[in-house]
Design an enzyme around this catalytic site. Structure first.
Site, short mmCIF file in Angstrom:
data_model
loop_
_atom_site.label_atom_id
_atom_site.label_comp_id
_atom_site.label_asym_id
_atom_site.label_seq_id
_atom_site.Cartn_x
_atom_site.Cartn_y
_atom_site.Cartn_z
CG ASP A 81 -67.04 -38.40 -6.34
OD1 ASP A 81 -66.14 -38.43 -5.28
OD2 ASP A 81 -68.26 -38.84 -6.12
CG ASP A 113 -62.68 -44.66 -2.03
OD1 ASP A 113 -62.02 -44.94 -0.75
OD2 ASP A 113 -63.77 -44.94 -2.18
CG HIS A 194 -71.07 -42.60 0.46
ND1 HIS A 194 -69.68 -43.25 0.64
CD2 HIS A 194 -70.50 -41.33 -0.09
CE1 HIS A 194 -68.53 -42.44 0.30
NE2 HIS A 194 -69.15 -41.60 -0.11
CG HIS A 230 -66.99 -37.91 0.06
ND1 HIS A 230 -67.07 -38.69 -1.21
CD2 HIS A 230 -65.81 -37.15 -0.05
CE1 HIS A 230 -66.28 -38.53 -1.84
NE2 HIS A 230 -65.34 -37.36 -1.23
CG ASN A 252 -68.13 -35.11 -2.95
OD1 ASN A 252 -67.67 -34.05 -2.84
ND2 ASN A 252 -67.63 -36.24 -3.25
CB VAL A 253 -74.59 -32.43 -3.17
CG1 VAL A 253 -76.14 -32.50 -3.26
CG2 VAL A 253 -73.97 -31.35 -2.03
ZN ZN Z 1 -68.28 -40.18 -1.53
#
Ligand code: ZN
Length: 300
Positions: A81, A113, A194, A230, A252-253
């Site tokens: 990730d 990213d 996030h 996310h 995403n957790v």
């Molecule tokens: Zn993320």
């Protein structure tokens, strides 16, 4: 055995999402795997650069090693990730060696990213990683738009952020980005944020986020690929369930299972009890929040 690319595509087609659980502490891996197996579901174990820089996951090799002790590939696979090109502290990252390392040790999907770069630079960085990963048959997730919250500085008030659509992924840009990079999955910004990871902020309760499902639907149609959410912790459930029907195929957790681990470990000093808290919360995410208990036979 199906590839992760196939599994996530199946999820998109079925209107469900594959959760990706972040593990900033290595002992979190065992209870997450156990919960996914017990719920007969499918999930990814996520490791992100901030988690080995700011927490205790140590790095892609350490996570892969711990994972190998519990690995159940019919239920859980390993995903790299957030490897940011510019990180949450605005530092340039030497990112390509991290991908080379992860691909060499068997990560089955990766995320680059470039969201803190200009559109053109994000495009170029993503293309580089796609070239590396596709050469060994591994799918690539990229991010377009700004999913905020990892940065140390203050966030604008959530309602202001949502109303202004600041940083939301642009539909035209997304279409072009996917065509020109060849990325397999795209992380989008549609109101999701996030959880905080900066020192002094990481224990805070997350604000309840909403999602712009109209924008999501447009992004899904324009790109035609699985989209990724996310900041999956703390999104109001009706929005998450709606998002799975409109193109979100991976969620995403992180905060949802990190905070119980930290709280219980601090209170009891027991890793075993903290692991149990992670197990319980992971079961809750799979069964009660996402409603994807039993989906393994359908997706994987
Ligand atoms: Zn993320």
């Amino acid at each position: 055995m199906r590839t992760v690319a196939d599994i996530v595509s199946n999820a998109r087609r079925l209107g469900v999402a594959i959760p990706a659980f972040n593990v900033p502490y290595l002992p979190m891996i065992e209870p997450v795997v156990r919960a996914v197996v017990d719920q007969d579901s499918f999930a990814l174990i996520d490791t992100a650069r901030p988690e080995w820089k700011k927490f205790e996951s140590k790095g892609p090799a350490a996570v892969a090693h711990e994972f190998s002790r519990w690995s159940k590939p019919e239920h859980v696979r390993l995903h790299l990730d957030h490897v940011p090109v510019i990180d949450e502290d605005n530092q340039q990252v030497d990112y390509l060696p991290i991908f080379k390392e992860a691909l060499a040790i068997g990560y089955e999907s990766v995320m680059v990213d470039g969201s803190r770069l200009s559109f053109e630079n994000n495009l170029q960085a993503t293309r580089q990683v796609v070239e590396l990963a596709h050469a060994v048959g591994v799918p690539v997730e990229a991010e377009l738009g700004a999913v905020m919250g990892h940065e140390a500085g203050p966030l604008p008030p959530y309602e202001e952020l949502y109303a202004s659509g600041l940083g939301f992924t642009d539909v035209g840009e997304a279409r072009r980005f996917v065509q020109e990079t060849g990325c397999d999955w795209l992380s989008v910004a549609i109101g999701n944020i996030h959880g905080a990871i900066a020192a002094g902020k990481k224990d805070q309760r997350k604000v309840e986020a909403r999602l712009n499902l109209d924008r999501l639907e447009q992004l899904s149609t324009a790109t035609g690929i699985p989209l990724v959410l996310h900041g999956g912790s703390g999104v109001r459930q009706e929005y998450v369930l709606g998002a799975m029907k409109k193109g979100i195929a991976k969620i995403n957790v992180a905060t949802e299972i990190r905070q119980p681990y930290e709280v219980v470990l601090k209170e009891t000093g027991s890793v075993v009890k903290a692991q149990q808290a992670v197990y319980d919360r992971t079961v809750w995410v799979l069964r009660d929040y996402l409603g994807i208990a039993g989906i393994r036979v359908r997706v994987a």
